[in-house]
Design an enzyme around this catalytic site. Structure first.
Site, mmCIF file in Angstrom:
data_model
loop_
_atom_site.group_PDB
_atom_site.id
_atom_site.type_symbol
_atom_site.label_atom_id
_atom_site.label_comp_id
_atom_site.label_asym_id
_atom_site.label_seq_id
_atom_site.Cartn_x
_atom_site.Cartn_y
_atom_site.Cartn_z
ATOM 1 N N LYS A 113 32.590 51.958 49.048
ATOM 2 C CA LYS A 113 33.913 52.580 49.086
ATOM 3 C C LYS A 113 34.105 53.386 50.359
ATOM 4 O O LYS A 113 35.213 53.449 50.894
ATOM 5 C CB LYS A 113 34.143 53.474 47.860
ATOM 6 N N LYS A 195 36.200 36.528 42.006
ATOM 7 C CA LYS A 195 36.694 37.073 40.754
ATOM 8 C C LYS A 195 38.109 37.631 40.927
ATOM 9 O O LYS A 195 38.418 38.197 41.976
ATOM 10 C CB LYS A 195 35.741 38.219 40.347
ATOM 11 N N LYS A 198 41.875 43.583 41.294
ATOM 12 C CA LYS A 198 43.056 44.432 41.444
ATOM 13 C C LYS A 198 43.446 44.589 42.895
ATOM 14 O O LYS A 198 44.582 44.852 43.222
ATOM 15 C CB LYS A 198 42.750 45.846 40.920
#
Ligand code: TRP
Length: 328
Positions: A113, A195, A198
């Site tokens: 992140k 996958k 979002k």
């Protein structure tokens, strides 16, 4: 025998898509008889990344409404907002003081992140796993459903809990990881090698739970397939396999009968059939969601009750932890 108590956390960022629904939310809904479930909208975790305050506020209620619309039943399960129970942040502090810097520095999600958000590498982002540990440990849970990406955080949670119990006295139940059933791994429609996520920016990547029927149809029509002509469950044909799997999940038909149904047909017909099934399956969710969002006071009330129902557990654990470390 008492039901096992399970804690699940979900961030109110981004939009819930088919992958989230089939991979997580639907399992939660289906497990409400088997477990005592605690569902938490983890909005305090969300601010480790810069958020627009108004939007975060709105998204938090929206997510709660979506979960209710999907079938989370507050007669059976607890549903609450993390920031409404102060003990989460308070216990995170006590845990912070008992997590070695070296353990926390090994967390790979922080590294990922911070690489993605180089302009906002804040202390909260580093500390994220301590808050997550507090979420879990406050409620004396038996298990936590974790995907691959959260396993390391749960391991840290178990470590700090065991260390605390050993150093200060029995306080926390040690949670077990519950590995979600495989099968519902939904891939991106535009890129079936990865996958459904979002954060992908592709317009045809994900089907969102609140998409209109027209949007759902259009996205399936554009889904990536291949240049073969047979319609069979073949994992090496990722796009087709993903579409057929979605159809299988929603129709509960066997693979053989699905292959028979589409024998001699083309991808166009297959895509329309899948879109129809998904549209009809999501319609009641969208309609319930719209009714709920029409009455924000009601959602607020449900969430206040949810917080009230878990508060005694949280404060019981926190008071014990405080006492054990010598805080008055
Ligand atoms: N970190 C989790 C995620 O990003 C969300 C989360 C926060 C969570 N607290 C939790 C999950 C406690 C399980 C238990 O998916």
């Amino acid at each position: 025998m008492a039901k096992k108590r399970i804690f699940s956390g979900i961030q109110p960022t981004g939009n819930i898509h088919l992958g989230n629904y089939l991979g997580a939310v639907k399992n939660w809904v289906d497990s409400q008889e088997e477990y005592e479930n605690i569902f938490c909208v983890v909005n305090s975790h969300a601010i480790t990344i810069k958020q627009d305050p108004k939007e975060l506020h709105q998204k938090t209620y929206e997510l709660a409404a979506i979960l209710l619309a999907c079938g989370i039943d507050t007669q059976k399960s607890h549903l609450f907002i993390q920031s409404q129970i102060d003990e989460h942040a308070a216990l995170a502090w006590i845990l912070d003081c008992n997590i070695p810097m070296g353990d926390m520095s090994r967390m790979t999600q922080f590294k990922d992140k911070s690489a993605k958000n180089p302009k906002n590498i804040n202390v909260g982002l580093f500390n994220y796993p301590a808050l997550m540990a507090a979420d879990i440990l406050l409620y004396q849970v038996d298990g936590v459903p974790v995907g691959e990406d959260q396993k390391q955080h749960l391991e840290l949670t178990r470590d700090v809990a065991m260390r605390f119990n050993r150093d200060y006295g029995e306080c926390f139940k040690i949670p077990e990881p519950l590995i979600p059933k495989v099968g519902a791994r939904i891939m991106g429609l535009d890129n079936p090698e990865s996958k459904m996520s979002k954060s992908s920016s592709g317009a045809n990547h994900a089907i969102f739970l609140l998409d209109s029927p027209e949007a759902i149809m259009a996205k399936f029509k554009k889904a990536t397939t291949d240049s073969h002509t047979t319609i069979v469950f073949d994992p090496t044909r990722a796009g087709l396999y993903n579409l057929l799997s979605i159809y299988e999940i929603f129709t509960h038909k066997s693979r053989e009968s699905i292959e028979q149904e589409f024998a001699g047909k083309g991808y166009g017909q297959l895509k329309s059939a899948i879109a129809e099934v998904v549209i009809e399956s999501l319609r009641p969710i969208r309609e319930r969601y719209e009714r709920l969002m029409g009455d924000e006071g009601y959602i607020r009330e449900i969430l206040a009750q949810g917080a009230q129902s878990v508060r005694p557990i949280a404060s019981g654990t926190y008071e014990r932890a405080k006492e054990l470390v010598g805080l008055v």
